[in-house]
Every structure is written in structure tokens, then in C-alpha cells.
Design an enzyme around this catalytic site. Structure first.
Site, PDB file in Angstrom:
ATOM      1  N   LYS A 115      68.630  28.078 -26.470  1.00  0.00           N
ATOM      2  CA  LYS A 115      68.968  29.453 -26.093  1.00  0.00           C
ATOM      3  C   LYS A 115      68.138  29.942 -24.897  1.00  0.00           C
ATOM      4  O   LYS A 115      68.610  30.772 -24.120  1.00  0.00           O
ATOM      5  CB  LYS A 115      68.795  30.384 -27.294  1.00  0.00           C
ATOM      6  CG  LYS A 115      69.843  30.168 -28.379  1.00  0.00           C
ATOM      7  CD  LYS A 115      69.686  31.192 -29.495  1.00  0.00           C
ATOM      8  CE  LYS A 115      70.881  31.278 -30.410  1.00  0.00           C
ATOM      9  NZ  LYS A 115      71.192  30.086 -31.182  1.00  0.00           N
ATOM     10  N   HIS A 234      74.323  36.332 -40.706  1.00  0.00           N
ATOM     11  CA  HIS A 234      74.584  35.930 -39.323  1.00  0.00           C
ATOM     12  C   HIS A 234      75.587  34.785 -39.213  1.00  0.00           C
ATOM     13  O   HIS A 234      75.641  34.096 -38.203  1.00  0.00           O
ATOM     14  CB  HIS A 234      73.298  35.542 -38.592  1.00  0.00           C
ATOM     15  CG  HIS A 234      72.213  36.554 -38.723  1.00  0.00           C
ATOM     16  ND1 HIS A 234      72.358  37.852 -38.283  1.00  0.00           N
ATOM     17  CD2 HIS A 234      70.971  36.483 -39.261  1.00  0.00           C
ATOM     18  CE1 HIS A 234      71.251  38.514 -38.539  1.00  0.00           C
ATOM     19  NE2 HIS A 234      70.396  37.716 -39.144  1.00  0.00           N
ATOM     20  N   ARG A 291      81.452  23.328 -27.623  1.00  0.00           N
ATOM     21  CA  ARG A 291      82.317  22.498 -28.485  1.00  0.00           C
ATOM     22  C   ARG A 291      83.523  23.316 -28.903  1.00  0.00           C
ATOM     23  O   ARG A 291      83.623  24.497 -28.590  1.00  0.00           O
ATOM     24  CB  ARG A 291      81.527  22.110 -29.730  1.00  0.00           C
ATOM     25  CG  ARG A 291      80.989  23.369 -30.431  1.00  0.00           C
ATOM     26  CD  ARG A 291      80.277  23.063 -31.711  1.00  0.00           C
ATOM     27  NE  ARG A 291      79.448  24.173 -32.137  1.00  0.00           N
ATOM     28  CZ  ARG A 291      79.854  25.202 -32.871  1.00  0.00           C
ATOM     29  NH1 ARG A 291      81.115  25.285 -33.248  1.00  0.00           N
ATOM     30  NH2 ARG A 291      79.026  26.171 -33.201  1.00  0.00           N
TER      31      ARG A 291
HETATM   32  P1  ADP Z   1      81.167  28.560 -34.956  1.00  0.00           P
HETATM   33  O1  ADP Z   1      80.189  29.015 -33.929  1.00  0.00           O
HETATM   34  O2  ADP Z   1      82.170  27.552 -34.541  1.00  0.00           O
HETATM   35  O3  ADP Z   1      81.726  29.679 -35.710  1.00  0.00           O
HETATM   36  P2  ADP Z   1      79.124  27.966 -36.826  1.00  0.00           P
HETATM   37  O4  ADP Z   1      77.994  28.627 -36.114  1.00  0.00           O
HETATM   38  O5  ADP Z   1      79.586  28.545 -38.108  1.00  0.00           O
HETATM   39  O6  ADP Z   1      80.338  27.716 -35.890  1.00  0.00           O
HETATM   40  O7  ADP Z   1      78.767  26.451 -37.029  1.00  0.00           O
HETATM   41  C1  ADP Z   1      79.774  25.459 -37.172  1.00  0.00           C
HETATM   42  C2  ADP Z   1      79.242  24.340 -37.967  1.00  0.00           C
HETATM   43  O8  ADP Z   1      78.168  23.726 -37.308  1.00  0.00           O
HETATM   44  C3  ADP Z   1      78.713  24.768 -39.309  1.00  0.00           C
HETATM   45  O9  ADP Z   1      78.996  23.744 -40.202  1.00  0.00           O
HETATM   46  C4  ADP Z   1      77.230  24.935 -39.046  1.00  0.00           C
HETATM   47  O10 ADP Z   1      76.518  24.731 -40.231  1.00  0.00           O
HETATM   48  C5  ADP Z   1      76.983  23.863 -38.025  1.00  0.00           C
HETATM   49  N1  ADP Z   1      75.942  24.177 -37.036  1.00  0.00           N
HETATM   50  C6  ADP Z   1      76.057  24.931 -35.943  1.00  0.00           C
HETATM   51  N2  ADP Z   1      74.936  24.927 -35.219  1.00  0.00           N
HETATM   52  C7  ADP Z   1      74.061  24.149 -35.875  1.00  0.00           C
HETATM   53  C8  ADP Z   1      72.708  23.727 -35.642  1.00  0.00           C
HETATM   54  N3  ADP Z   1      72.024  24.094 -34.564  1.00  0.00           N
HETATM   55  N4  ADP Z   1      72.151  22.931 -36.544  1.00  0.00           N
HETATM   56  C9  ADP Z   1      72.814  22.545 -37.619  1.00  0.00           C
HETATM   57  N5  ADP Z   1      74.091  22.888 -37.889  1.00  0.00           N
HETATM   58  C10 ADP Z   1      74.700  23.672 -37.038  1.00  0.00           C
HETATM   59  P1  ADP Z   2      73.592  31.139 -33.809  1.00  0.00           P
HETATM   60  O1  ADP Z   2      73.177  30.103 -32.830  1.00  0.00           O
HETATM   61  O2  ADP Z   2      72.951  30.986 -35.125  1.00  0.00           O
HETATM   62  O3  ADP Z   2      75.071  31.303 -33.856  1.00  0.00           O
HETATM   63  P2  ADP Z   2      73.533  33.646 -32.301  1.00  0.00           P
HETATM   64  O4  ADP Z   2      72.535  33.971 -31.256  1.00  0.00           O
HETATM   65  O5  ADP Z   2      74.894  33.289 -31.847  1.00  0.00           O
HETATM   66  O6  ADP Z   2      72.946  32.489 -33.227  1.00  0.00           O
HETATM   67  O7  ADP Z   2      73.615  34.868 -33.308  1.00  0.00           O
HETATM   68  C1  ADP Z   2      74.335  34.816 -34.502  1.00  0.00           C
HETATM   69  C2  ADP Z   2      74.518  36.232 -35.036  1.00  0.00           C
HETATM   70  O8  ADP Z   2      73.265  36.876 -35.252  1.00  0.00           O
HETATM   71  C3  ADP Z   2      75.267  37.177 -34.110  1.00  0.00           C
HETATM   72  O9  ADP Z   2      76.654  37.060 -34.240  1.00  0.00           O
HETATM   73  C4  ADP Z   2      74.752  38.523 -34.561  1.00  0.00           C
HETATM   74  O10 ADP Z   2      75.402  38.965 -35.731  1.00  0.00           O
HETATM   75  C5  ADP Z   2      73.308  38.238 -34.894  1.00  0.00           C
HETATM   76  N1  ADP Z   2      72.430  38.485 -33.727  1.00  0.00           N
HETATM   77  C6  ADP Z   2      71.959  37.581 -32.847  1.00  0.00           C
HETATM   78  N2  ADP Z   2      71.188  38.152 -31.908  1.00  0.00           N
HETATM   79  C7  ADP Z   2      71.171  39.468 -32.185  1.00  0.00           C
HETATM   80  C8  ADP Z   2      70.529  40.613 -31.582  1.00  0.00           C
HETATM   81  N3  ADP Z   2      69.748  40.501 -30.510  1.00  0.00           N
HETATM   82  N4  ADP Z   2      70.746  41.832 -32.151  1.00  0.00           N
HETATM   83  C9  ADP Z   2      71.511  41.960 -33.248  1.00  0.00           C
HETATM   84  N5  ADP Z   2      72.127  40.934 -33.859  1.00  0.00           N
HETATM   85  C10 ADP Z   2      71.959  39.694 -33.343  1.00  0.00           C
END
Ligand code: ADP
Ligand code: ADP
Ligand code: MG
Length: 480
Positions: A115, A234, A291
């Protein structure tokens, strides 16, 4: 491209193979010992066991997967989502072995997988960012200082985070140090990388993401947005396209921003740029997922584009023949992630044998799944059973169809999130479109769901009684 190996399991493996078959491409499934009889294995033209049940002995064994691919003279590997899909080393291993990785170049994965590296990459592209730091923070004292500058509440995030893990909200300065320590150790054990950074915690955001496609000829298109604000911890649970909050102008601005993010990392293939949208409709770049995404079907419904077909074409070094100005949003789609989890009991995993498993069918209903009746749910993997997707001319129609489809989805043998999905679809806040990422926290309790289920059961009992009485009446008619 004559043969594709799908380095994944379950619904997404089948989803990818369906398109490959449609395109006349042969498919290879890999499976772990726990998945020997899984539907994705039967669906493929060929299949090979890759190892024992735990994913680090099977689906995560890039070296073994490459070996199988070479033995079977596979041209390309599709990684699906999860597992190796965002593993830059695996993409590179494919490149080195002359196997096409259906996805971006390993360098782009590396940039966007971290990130902090991602923030750094987009810095010069004039993309709005969540206020915060763009480097890893180690010293808790420094963290406190920065937190004061940003203003509380803040969010401590793992640079390598994903799947909603590795985030901690901190409300007060006195808690920063303690939470930092926990975040670092959590990030270390979950992602093997303890780097954390700070972001302003946006208190009432909506999660809006843009689907993009990029080819090798400089074309980058966006396929509008998906809204994924209904989340638990989240993690997305129900997604839709389009979002009920975007205006055409905002949609265009976010689409253009997403295209710039793709440019910043020299992107190739299908990807998703995630944003947060605050109450004043300001949007901020969150991260890019390099992806195919779990919720891609809602975009396929509203645009009529098969995203996997596009991925394969791009991987074959073809130009995207679609034009941005030709893309239109048609109708509305919803997706519910159906998990084998008990919504009445803190969403605890509920594994078991699917003694009854009947999916709903009908116009506007799509079920992407990897299960069939009689199957045992393996304990080793993500507990998602399927994705239930509905499509209607309007949002109301898609919601109504989702409720009906949930009622016609019969699963016995494990508790699932189906009733929870119905709860969301019937909720006034969801129906009105006036909700944020706190929807579940704000409105859902197991007690409320229990009450709804009892009301339904009561109603069903009343109807049964009425039918029974009427039948008796018929039977009692004298002289017949
Ligand atoms: P999307 O962003 O497609 O909605 P998710 O964030 O729910 O997907 O993640 C999709 C799949 O990949 C899930 O099975 C989640 O557990 C897995 N996943 C995503 N990022 C990671 C990570 N950094 N490490 C392990 N598993 C991950
Ligand atoms: P991941 O890699 O686990 O998907 P993201 O950065 O995409 O992590 O964040 C996943 C979720 O967490 C977001 O959809 C939101 O609900 C919450 N989130 C992430 N960053 C913030 C933020 N700065 N403020 C509020 N909510 C956040
Ligand atoms: Mg994310």
C-alpha cells in the site's frame, strides 16, 4: 493460446474455465487432496493433484504448479483471486518459464501489493489520497506526533495488508503506542511484513471501486463502479453496480482517476482501483487490486462484458476492441457472498455436509459456486460457498429478485449467510441507498435476524394451518 491452467479452486476456478471453454481453450485444474472430488476438478479437461490439503502445501506451491504446467504443455496460468493471484514472485516465475501469467507484469503487482509503494507510485498523478503518511512508521512516539497532525481518529494499517486484515482504529493519543505494537506484530504474522503506516480514519465512508482493463497498446478503459459498502470487519459481504450515490460527473472523475492509477504502475489486464467516498462526496484513493475481483460479476451484468474473456484476450496480446464511449450502464446488479457461517452466532464458520443444496434459477439470477449436494465443506479454505448475483432493470428490481432468490436457495447441512443477505436487502437504510461502511455495525444484530426468522416461521405455520383447515372443510362437504 490452447491450454490454460487455473491455479485456484472453488467457484472462481469454474468461473474462469467456463469462459476458457467458451473460447475453445482447454483447461487444466489443480487440486489438493481435500478437493479430489470437487466440481472444479470434474469441470476441467485435465486435472492434477498438487499436494496435501493445507493451501501452503497445495494451492500456494507456485513451484509445483509451474512444474505441472510445463509437463502438460500449458500456455498460460490464470490465478483467480486469493492464493497466488497477487504474488509478484509467482508472476515472475511464470514469465521466466515462458508461461503467460494472465494478469499484470510482476512489477505492477509488486508496486500495488504494497500500500505504501502504491501511494508512492500515484503521487505524481494528482489523485486524491486519504490524509496520512506515505512511509512506514516504526517509532510509536513519531506515530503520536503524526496522529496529532492528521487528527483523531486515525487508522493504523499494514502496508502488506489485504482481505480486511491488519487495520486498527485509534481514537486517543494514549492508545497509539499499544495499538502500534499490536498492529506490527499482527502484520508480521499475517503478511510476513511488519511495516505499518497511518491514515486519517474517514468516519462515514462508502467503498466505491472502479473496474479497469488495460492492454499492451496503451488502451486503458474503465467499466464504471461497484459499491461495496456493506462490510463486516472491513470485508465485503454484499456488492452492487452501479452505486446509488454517484452522479455521472463523479463517476467520470473517479473513472479517470482509476485510469491514472493504472498508468502509474504500467498496468496490464483487469484490475480494480478502490476509493473511499466521504459524506461530502470527496473521494480518496485506497489501493489497487491487481487481479480479477470476487465481485466482478456485477460489472459483467451491467456492461455485458465477460471480464475473463477480456483478460485472456489481453494476455494473448490482443487489443481491447471496446471503446470507452460505447460502454453504457444497463440495469442494476447485486451480489451476495454466501458464506458457510452462522449469522446468529457471531458468523462463526459452520462446516458440515451439504445434505441439501439447490440453487435458485431464473432470468436475472446467476449463481457462481463450487459445491454440489452431498459434498463436505472442507475446513482448510475460505468458507465462501457461492456468490448469488441478481440483475434487474432497476435497483429495486434487483433487490426484490435477490430476496426471492435467497428464499429459493435451499441449503441444509451448514448455516449460511443467506438469511443475513435477506436482512440487508429488506432493510430501509439499504433500500433507500442511505448507508455507509458501518451498515452492519449500525443495524445488524442476531436478535433482529432471529425475530425476522421467527416471524417468517410463524407466518409459514399460519399458512400451513389455513391450508389444513381448508382441506378439512373440503373433506367435510356432506354428500360428496
Ligand atoms: P475483493 O477485493 O476481490 O473483494 P477480498 O479482499 O475479499 O477480495 O479478497 C479476495 C480473496 O483473497 C479472499 O479469499 C481473501 O481472503 C484473499 N486475500 C486478499 N488479499 C489477501 C492477502 N493480502 N493475504 C491473504 N489473503 C488475501
Ligand atoms: P484491504 O487490502 O484489506 O482490502 P483496504 O485499504 O482496501 O484494505 O480497506 C478495506 C476497508 O477498510 C475499506 O473498504 C474501508 O471499509 C476500510 N478502510 C480502509 N481505510 C480506511 C480509512 N482510512 N478510513 C475509513 N475506513 C477505511
Ligand atoms: Mg481493499
Amino acid at each position: 493460446m490452447k491450454k490454460i491452467l487455473v491455479a485456484n479452486r472453488g467457484e472462481i476456478a469454474i468461473r474462469v474455465m467456463k469462459t476458457a471453454k467458451k473460447m475453445g481453450i482447454k483447461t487444466v485444474a489443480i487440486y489438493s487432496q481435500a478437493d479430489r472430488n470437487a466440481p472444479h476438478v470434474k469441470f476441467a479437461s485435465e486435472s492434477v493433484c498438487v499436494g496435501e490439503a493445507p493451501s501452503n502445501k497445495s494451492y500456494l506451491r507456485g513451484d509445483k504448479i509451474i512444474k505441472i504446467a510445463k509437463e502438460l504443455e500449458v500456455d498460460a496460468i490464470h490465478p483467480g483471486y486469493g492464493f497466488l493471484s497477487e504474488n509478484a514472485n509467482f508472476a515472475e516465475l511464470c514469465e521466466q518459464n515462458n508461461i503467460i501469467f494472465i494478469g499484470p507484469k510482476s512489477k505492477s503487482i509488486q508496486m500495488m501489493g504494497d500500500k505504501l509503494a502504491a501511494k508512492d507510485a500515484v503521487k505524481n498523478y494528482n489523485i486524491p489520497m486519504v490524509p496520512g503518511v506515505d512511509r512506514a512508521i516504526v517509532d510509536p512516539k513519531e506515530a503520536v506526533e503524526i496522529a496529532h497532525q492528521i487528527g483523531f481518529p486515525i487508522l493504523i494499517k499494514a502496508a502488506a495488508g489485504g482481505g480486511g486484515k491488519g487495520m486498527r482504529i485509534v481514537e486517543k493519543a494514549k492508545d497509539v503506542e499499544e495499538q502500534m505494537k499490536r498492529a506490527v506484530s499482527e502484520a508480521n504474522s499475517a503478511f510476513g511484513d511488519g511495516s505499518v503506516f497511518l491514515e486519517k480514519y474517514i468516519t462515514s465512508p462508502r467503498h466505491i471501486e472502479i473496474q479497469i482493463l488495460a492492454d499492451n497498446f496503451g488502451n486503458i478503459l474503465h467499466f464504471f463502479e461497484r459499491e461495496c459498502s456493506v462490510q463486516r470487519r472491513h470485508q465485503k459481504v454484499l456488492e452492487e453496480a452501479p452505486s446509488s450515490i454517484l452522479t455521472p460527473k463523479l463517476r467520470d472523475e473517479m473513472g479517470q482517476a482509476a485510469i491514472k492509477v493504472a498508468k502509474s504502475c504500467d498496468y496490464l489486464g483487469a484490475g480494480t482501483v478502490e476509493f473511499l467516498l466521504d459524506e461530502n462526496l470527496n473521494f480518496y484513493f485506497l489501493e489497487m487490486n491487481t487481479r480479477l475481483q470476487v465481485e466482478h460479476p456485477v460489472t459483467e451484468f451491467i456492461t455485458g462484458v465477460d471480464l475473463v474473456e477480456q483478460q485472456i484476450n489481453i494476455a494473448r496480446n490482443e487489443k481491447i476492441t471496446l471503446k470507452q464511449e460505447d460502454l453504457k450502464i444497463n440495469g442494476h446488479a447485486l451480489e451476495l457472498r454466501v458464506y458457510a457461517e452462522d449469522p446468529l452466532n457471531n458468523f462463526l464458520p459452520s462446516v458440515g455436509k451439504l445434505t441439501t443444496y439447490k440453487i435458485p434459477v431464473g432470468t436475472g439470477i446467476r449463481v457462481d459456486d463450487g459445491f454440489e449436494e452431498g459434498m463436505e465443506i472442507p475446513i482448510y479454505y475460505d468458507p465462501m460457498l457461492s456468490k448469488l448475483i441478481t440483475y434487474g432493470k432497476t435497483r429495486d428490481e434487483a433487490i426484490q429478485l435477490m430476496i426471492e432468490a435467497i428464499e429459493n436457495y435451499k441449503i441444509v447441512g451448514a448455516m449460511t449467510t443467506l438469511p443475513f443477505g435477506k436482512f440487508v436487502c429488506k432493510h430501509e437504510a439499504f433500500r433507500s441507498g442511505n448507508f455507509d461502511t458501518h451498515f452492519v455495525k449500525n443495524y445488524y444484530t442476531p436478535e433482529k435476524l432471529q425475530k425476522e426468522l421467527e416471524e417468517v416461521a410463524e407466518l409459514a405455520a399460519l399458512i400451513a394451518l389455513k391450508i389444513h383447515l381448508e382441506e378439512q372443510k373440503i373433506l367435510k362437504v356432506p354428500g360428496v
